[in-house]
Scaffold this motif. Structure first.
Motif, PDB file in Angstrom:
ATOM      1  N   SER A 151       0.854  -1.174   0.000  1.00  0.00           N
ATOM      2  CA  SER A 151       0.000   0.000   0.000  1.00  0.00           C
ATOM      3  C   SER A 151       0.895   1.230   0.000  1.00  0.00           C
ATOM      4  CB  SER A 151      -0.911   0.029   1.236  1.00  0.00           C
ATOM      5  OG  SER A 151      -1.829  -1.047   1.216  1.00  0.00           O
ATOM      6  N   ARG A 153       0.950   5.452   0.625  1.00  0.00           N
ATOM      7  CA  ARG A 153       0.279   6.652   1.114  1.00  0.00           C
ATOM      8  C   ARG A 153       1.064   7.866   0.676  1.00  0.00           C
ATOM      9  NH1 ARG A 153      -1.729   8.261   7.254  1.00  0.00           N
ATOM     10  NH2 ARG A 153      -2.406  10.375   6.707  1.00  0.00           N
ATOM     11  N   ASP A 155       1.524  11.768   1.223  1.00  0.00           N
ATOM     12  CA  ASP A 155       1.268  12.882   2.133  1.00  0.00           C
ATOM     13  C   ASP A 155       2.063  14.086   1.656  1.00  0.00           C
ATOM     14  OD1 ASP A 155      -0.427  11.551   3.868  1.00  0.00           O
ATOM     15  OD2 ASP A 155       1.246  10.701   4.987  1.00  0.00           O
ATOM     16  N   SER A 166      -4.007  13.848   1.455  1.00  0.00           N
ATOM     17  CA  SER A 166      -3.607  12.451   1.582  1.00  0.00           C
ATOM     18  C   SER A 166      -4.276  11.618   0.505  1.00  0.00           C
ATOM     19  CB  SER A 166      -3.986  11.898   2.959  1.00  0.00           C
ATOM     20  OG  SER A 166      -3.295  12.581   3.974  1.00  0.00           O
ATOM     21  N   ARG A 168      -4.374   7.335  -0.592  1.00  0.00           N
ATOM     22  CA  ARG A 168      -3.917   5.988  -0.257  1.00  0.00           C
ATOM     23  C   ARG A 168      -4.253   5.060  -1.423  1.00  0.00           C
ATOM     24  NH1 ARG A 168      -2.337   2.974   4.004  1.00  0.00           N
ATOM     25  NH2 ARG A 168      -2.584   4.670   5.462  1.00  0.00           N
ATOM     26  N   ASN A 170      -4.136   1.100  -2.260  1.00  0.00           N
ATOM     27  CA  ASN A 170      -3.992  -0.218  -1.656  1.00  0.00           C
ATOM     28  C   ASN A 170      -3.835  -1.293  -2.724  1.00  0.00           C
ATOM     29  OD1 ASN A 170      -4.326   0.724   1.032  1.00  0.00           O
ATOM     30  ND2 ASN A 170      -6.538   0.813   0.704  1.00  0.00           N
ATOM     31  N   HIS A 186       6.010  10.452   1.660  1.00  0.00           N
ATOM     32  CA  HIS A 186       5.209   9.282   1.318  1.00  0.00           C
ATOM     33  C   HIS A 186       5.569   8.135   2.253  1.00  0.00           C
ATOM     34  CE1 HIS A 186       9.008   8.676  -0.889  1.00  0.00           C
ATOM     35  NE2 HIS A 186       8.786   7.377  -0.714  1.00  0.00           N
TER      36      HIS A 186
END
Length: 340
Positions: A151, A153, A155, A166, A168, A170, A186
């Motif tokens: 995953s 993310r 940021d 943000s 995300r 997955n 990240h």
């Protein structure tokens, strides 16, 4: 084979024929030699069958899954030269990775090499529960998922004071990739474990004619996630291979990653010599790679580094397609990329 009478009979027949026709010694000596050879073969077979529990090399075997080589003592296909390197699975050394949790890495290409590559290329093995750290300041990161699941993310601090945005992503699996611009916050995590191919390089901003072509207030590369087989093939006049470019081709990007597909028997038409440096991993298939004046048999899992101006050429062999991913620096004057 000692428990299989048919196999044992065939082996005994060939051993007897060899001893009788090739060795000139008394018949009694021939019989003793035959019995000694048969005893050694049976002893090895029985000992192998009685090994308790999993192999002590299970971790190495899993890491090298799919690599078709006999791990002979002291033997490796790897080669390191002034202007190229072949790094094969049996030569990889895994160490901890600074800033990452539950992760080990094998470094394939770094600026420490004699030919002076300006990028790093490594494999990261993430155990269940692993997470990433950040690259060095001013450095972009490109991640290609080879196995497992991650995953991602994203940021990014907003410039308008609006806090953090943000995103995300997955369940990124084999064939997915992600590009993180320089200094872009990240986090990569894996709940199940994953094997990642990672490239990192200091971003080279546009200058000279490239900056003039972009104009004032030039854009910068953006965070990007994609899937290889969602991308179209690009025409390659004069060549037969399939080509996908994973990143945009606009001028703010100083690099691209090509995924190239060859059916068995297909090969590069041009015997290439150019200023671009390369870091390549063969993802599928096998073939022959020419690097300088050397010719190498290569297969899935092999990594190749090519310095500028090394002669390079590839031909696909075997019974299924070859696919490799390769870094190519682009859109920059070489004097700004390689000048000391």
């Amino acid at each position: 084979f000692c428990g299989d009478s048919a196999v044992a009979g065939k082996v005994a027949e060939h051993v007897v024929r060899f001893i009788h026709t090739r060795l000139r010694c008394p018949r009694a000596s021939q019989m003793l030699l035959f019995l000694a050879i048969l005893a050694l073969l049976c002893t090895d077979a029985v000992a192998a069958a009685k090994l308790p529990g999993p192999s002590p090399y299970a971790a190495v075997d899993a890491r090298n899954a799919g690599a078709e080589f006999d791990n002979l003592p002291g033997f490796t296909r790897s080669r390191y030269a002034r202007d190229h390197a072949l790094i094969t699975p049996e030569s990889r050394v895994y160490t901890g990775l600074f800033g990452w949790q539950e992760t080990t890495a094998a470094w394939f290409v770094t600026p420490a090499m004699a030919g002076g590559p300006t990028f790093s290329m490594y494999q990261a093995l993430m155990r269940p529960g692993a997470s990433s750290g950040m690259p060095e300041p001013g450095t972009w990161r490109f991640v290609f998922v080879m196995d497992g699941k991650i995953s991602v993310r994203d940021d990014l601090e907003l410039t308008d004071g609006g806090g953090a945005a943000s995103g995300r992503y997955n369940d990124l699996t084999h064939g997915h990739f992600a590009y993180f611009p320089a200094d872009h916050r990240h986090k990569i995590t894996s709940s199940e474990g994953a094997s990642l191919l990672i490239y990192e390089k200091k971003y080279v901003p546009p200058s000279g004619g490239v900056a003039e072509a972009i104009g004032p207030n030039p854009p910068t590369p953006r965070f990007l996630v994609g899937y290889t087989d969602d991308l179209p093939n690009i025409e390659t006049p004069g060549e037969v291979f399939g080509l996908k470019k994973l990143l945009p081709q606009s001028l703010e990007w100083d690099v691209n990653f090509h995924v190239m597909d060859f059916n068995p028997g297909e090969h590069l038409y041009v015997k290439e010599i150019h200023y671009n440096q390369h870091g390549l991993m063969l993802l599928e298939g096998k073939g022959v790679y020419r690097l300088g004046d050397d010719w190498y048999s290569v297969q899935a899992g092999d990594v190749i580094w090519m310095a500028p101006y090394v002669t390079q050429w590839y031909a696909a062999l075997g019974y299924k397609r070859s696919r490799y991913i390769i870094l190519k620096d682009t859109n920059r004057d070489p004097i700004n990329t390689y000048a000391p």
